[in-house]
Design a protein around this motif. Structure first.
Motif, PDB file in Angstrom:
ATOM      1  N   ARG A  86       0.848  -1.201   0.000  1.00 12.63           N
ATOM      2  CA  ARG A  86       0.000   0.000   0.000  1.00 12.63           C
ATOM      3  C   ARG A  86       0.874   1.239   0.000  1.00 12.63           C
ATOM      4  O   ARG A  86       2.003   1.226   0.495  1.00 12.63           O
ATOM      5  N   CYS A  87       0.344   2.324  -0.552  1.00 19.44           N
ATOM      6  CA  CYS A  87       1.137   3.553  -0.650  1.00 19.44           C
ATOM      7  C   CYS A  87       0.242   4.787  -0.669  1.00 19.44           C
ATOM      8  O   CYS A  87      -0.965   4.696  -0.885  1.00 19.44           O
ATOM      9  N   ILE A  88       0.874   5.919  -0.437  1.00 20.12           N
ATOM     10  CA  ILE A  88       0.235   7.218  -0.606  1.00 20.12           C
ATOM     11  C   ILE A  88       0.887   7.923  -1.792  1.00 20.12           C
ATOM     12  O   ILE A  88       0.240   8.591  -2.569  1.00 20.12           O
ATOM     13  N   ALA A  89       2.192   7.740  -1.931  1.00 21.76           N
ATOM     14  CA  ALA A  89       2.957   8.303  -3.041  1.00 21.76           C
ATOM     15  C   ALA A  89       3.853   7.205  -3.617  1.00 21.76           C
ATOM     16  O   ALA A  89       4.128   6.196  -2.959  1.00 21.76           O
ATOM     17  N   SER A  90       4.310   7.399  -4.845  1.00 22.50           N
ATOM     18  CA  SER A  90       5.170   6.399  -5.493  1.00 22.50           C
ATOM     19  C   SER A  90       6.431   6.118  -4.696  1.00 22.50           C
ATOM     20  O   SER A  90       6.945   5.004  -4.707  1.00 22.50           O
ATOM     21  N   GLU A  91       6.928   7.111  -3.971  1.00 22.50           N
ATOM     22  CA  GLU A  91       8.139   6.947  -3.174  1.00 22.50           C
ATOM     23  C   GLU A  91       7.963   5.930  -2.053  1.00 22.50           C
ATOM     24  O   GLU A  91       8.945   5.422  -1.510  1.00 22.50           O
ATOM     25  N   ASP A  92       6.721   5.625  -1.676  1.00 24.82           N
ATOM     26  CA  ASP A  92       6.444   4.647  -0.623  1.00 24.82           C
ATOM     27  C   ASP A  92       6.633   3.211  -1.103  1.00 24.82           C
ATOM     28  O   ASP A  92       6.698   2.291  -0.284  1.00 24.82           O
TER      29      ASP A  92
END
Length: 85
Positions: A43-49
């Motif tokens: 799961r993520c909020i931004a691609s960097e996650d």
């Protein structure tokens, strides 16, 4: 001779008409969800996650993917593939 020139002109025009046009819907493979060792989607909020290897980069735009990359899409980490057409 005139028919050959006409055919050549038509072929060139048809070839140029395909340039810079929107690719057909089936050209871009579906993004593949990234799974952890237990089979759950990251799961993520931004691609960097999103986790990635050294050979995979983050996607820098939402269009025209030229290389395989990682993106956060609808709170899921996915691997995006370049268009095949």
């Amino acid at each position: 001779m005139r028919t050959r020139i006409g055919a050549l002109v038509l072929a060139v025009v048809a070839g140029l008409a395909g340039c810079n046009s929107t690719p057909p819907e089936g050209c871009a493979p579906e993004p593949q969800e990234l799974l952890d060792s237990e089979g759950h989607v990251y799961r993520c909020i931004a691609s960097e996650d999103c986790p990635r290897t050294s050979r995979l980069t983050l996607c820098v735009s939402d269009t025209d993917v030229l290389d395989e990359c990682i993106r956060c899409l609808e709170t899921k980490c996915v691997r995006v593939f370049p268009e095949v057409c």
